[in-house]
Scaffold this motif. Structure first.
Motif: not given
Length: 463
Positions: A338-359
Motif C-alpha cells: 500500500i505504501e508503494e502504490k498508495g492504495a490497494v484493491r481486493n487484497f486477499e487476506v485471512r483474518l480472525k475473529k475474537k473467538d479465533g474463527t478464521v475468515m
C-alpha cells in the motif's frame, strides 16, 4: 584698598570700532532696520533689502509701520517700544514682500545717544518662513503619522478579533462592528452595518443616513455581503462623500478580511457537512471499515467492523491490528504494497475473529498522509468477508470437477445410426455390419449378457 571699580557714565565708556560695526551691519545674514522716533527708517542692510524684496537705497525714508503685513502687529510693537522702552521685546509676525508675506522673528532694540536719550529704534529681523513651513509640515506629518498609528492600532484590534479561532461567527462580526467607527475622522457620530447572506449586524447607535460609504464583502469570487459606515450628521465632502481616500482604503481592507472570514466559515460548514456525511456512510456501511495508524493502532472502527470481528467499541479502538491477522507476517507485506502504490484493491487476506474463527477477507485500502501530502501516517481499510462466497465458489468448483469426471467416463451415441431393417445389424464408420450388441459394446462401456425373454423362451420350447 577698595578694589571695586566705579561704574563710569555712559558718555565715558569706550564705544566699539565704527568700522567693525559697519562691516558686521553690511555682512550679516539677518536683516537690520534702524528708524528714528518718528518711525522713518534711517538705515537698512542688504539682508533687509532682500527680505522685503527691494533695493537697500530705496528703504531709508519709508515708514517702519508700512513693512508690517498686519497693521495691528505694527501698532502693538511700536507702542510697546515707546511705552516700555522695548528692551528685550521680541515678536513673530509677517512682513510685506511686495504682494507676498514673509514670516519673521523680530528682536527690537532702543537706540540711545551718549547722554542716554532715545534717538531711535532698531530691529534685527530673521526670515523664518522656511522654518515655519518646515514646522507646519512637521506638524502635519506628525498629525498624519498619529492618525496612521491610531488606524494601525484599530486594524490590529480588528485582526485580533477576526483571527481568534473558536469564536462564534456572529461574535466575530459584532466585535468588528464595535471597532469600525473608530477608524474614521468623526467616530463620535459614526455607526456601521454589516450584511452577510441577507442577515444584518449593527453597531451601537446605528442609524442609516445619506452620508455613508460602502464596500462589498467578497467570498469565493462572489459578493457575500457588504460593510457600510454612516455619519449620523453631515460633514464636509471628501473623496467619497464625507470620507477620505485613506478611510475608503481601510474600509475596503476590513471588508476583504471579513470576506476571508466568511469563506472560512463556509468552508468549515462544508467540512462539517462532509464529515457528517462521511460519518453517516462510515457508520451505516455494511462493509467493515476501520482506520489504523502506521504503527498498527486501530484509531476508529464502524459498527460493521466490530460486529465482524466480535469486539466491542472499547476493545477494538486502541488495539493492535496484528491481533486481527491469522498470519501476522502478512501485514508487513500488505503495508509495503500500500505504501508503494498508495492504495490497494481486493487484497486477499485471512483474518480472525475474537473467538479465533478464521475468515477469508478482501482488503481495499488507501494511505492517510499528513496535511499537504506529506508522509504516511496511517491507512483507511474496508474489509469484506468472503468466507461464505469463497466456500460456495469452492463447492461449485467441486461439483463442476465431479461432473467433468463423470462425463469423461460416459461415451455417448450421436447422430443417425444405419441399421438393417431385417436382421438389425448396424453399419460402423468403416462400413462393416455388426450385430447390435457388438456395435453397442464397441461404442459404449455397456456389456451384454445373453438370455431369453419370456416370449422367445415359449416359442423356443414349442419348437
Amino acid at each position: 584698598m577698595d578694589r571695586t571699580k566705579e561704574k563710569k557714565p555712559r558718555s565715558e565708556r569706550p564705544g566699539p570700532d565704527t568700522g567693525i560695526c559697519r562691516l558686521f551691519f553690511e555682512a550679516s545674514r539677518d536683516a537690520f532696520f534702524c528708524w528714528d522716533v518718528t518711525g522713518r527708517i534711517t538705515h537698512a542692510n542688504p539682508a533687509a533689502a532682500d527680505l522685503i524684496g527691494t533695493k537697500a537705497r530705496d528703504i531709508p525714508g519709508k515708514d517702519i509701520a508700512d513693512l508690517f503685513a498686519n497693521p495691528q502687529d505694527a501698532e502693538q510693537a511700536l507702542s510697546a517700544l515707546q511705552q516700555d522702552g522695548g528692551e528685550g521685546l521680541r515678536k513673530t509676525c509677517p512682513l510685506r514682500r511686495g504682494k507676498d508675506r514673509v514670516d519673521c522673528e523680530i528682536s527690537f532694540h532702543v537706540l540711545r545717544n551718549n547722554s542716554g536719550r532715545i534717538t531711535g529704534y532698531g530691529a534685527v529681523v530673521r526670515d523664518i518662513s522656511a522654518q515655519r513651513l518646515g514646522d507646519e509640515e512637521l506638524a502635519k506629518k506628525t498629525a498624519e503619522l498619529s492618525k496612521r498609528v491610531r488606524e494601525l492600532g484599530i486594524m490590529y484590534e480588528i485582526s485580533a478579533v477576526i483571527d481568534r479561532r473558536g469564536r462564534p461567527f456572529p461574535e466575530i462580526v459584532q466585535g468588528v462592528l464595535d471597532l469600525v467607527p473608530r477608524i474614521v475622522a468623526y467616530p463620535e457620530i459614526a455607526c456601521a452595518r454589516i450584511t452577510i447572506d441577507d442577515e444584518e449586524y449593527h453597531s451601537a447607535g446605528f442609524h442609516p443616513t445619506p452620508w455613508h460609504i460602502k464596500s462589498d464583502i467578497m467570498a469565493r469570487c462572489g459578493v457575500a455581503g457588504s460593510l457600510e459606515v454612516f455619519y449620523r450628521e453631515e460633514r464636509p465632502a471628501a473623496f467619497e462623500g464625507p470620507f477620505t481616500r485613506e478611510e475608503k482604503g481601510l474600509i475596503d481592507n476590513i471588508a476583504s478580511r471579513l470576506g476571508r472570514v466568511v469563506a472560512r466559515k463556509r468552508s468549515e460548514e462544508m467540512l462539517v457537512e462532509s464529515e457528517e456525511r462521511y460519518r453517516s456512510l462510515f457508520e451505516d456501511s455494511r462493509d467493515a471499515i476501520y482506520t489504523v495508524s502506521r504503527d498498527g493502532v486501530i484509531l476508529d472502527a464502524n459498527g460493521a467492523a466490530m460486529e465482524l470481528f466480535g469486539y466491542g467499541d472499547a476493545e477494538m479502538i486502541g488495539m493492535n491490528v496484528q491481533q486481527l491477522y491469522a498470519d501476522p507476517g502478512v501485514r508487513a507485506y500488505f503495508q509495503s504494497e500500500i505504501e508503494e502504490k498508495g492504495a490497494v484493491r481486493n487484497f486477499e487476506v485471512r483474518l480472525k475473529k475474537k473467538d479465533g474463527t478464521v475468515m477469508d477477507c478482501l482488503y481495499t485500502s488507501s494511505v492517510r498522509r499528513t496535511p499537504g501530502g506529506g508522509g504516511v501516517i496511517g491507512y483507511h481499510c474496508i474489509i469484506r468477508d468472503i468466507t461464505e462466497s469463497k466456500r460456495a465458489e469452492n463447492e461449485k468448483q467441486r461439483l463442476i470437477d465431479e461432473l467433468k469426471d463423470a462425463l469423461d467416463k460416459i461415451k455417448t451415441l450421436k447422430g443417425l445410426i444405419p441399421i438393417c431393417a431385417s436382421c438389425k445389424k448396424i453399419r460402423d464408420d468403416k462400413g462393416y455390419w455388426n450385430r447390435l450388441e457388438e456395435y453397442l459394446e464397441a461404442q459404449t462401456e455397456a456389456v451384454f449378457s445373453h438370455g431369453l425373454c419370456p416370449e422367445c423362451q415359449k416359442r423356443f420350447e414349442e419348437e
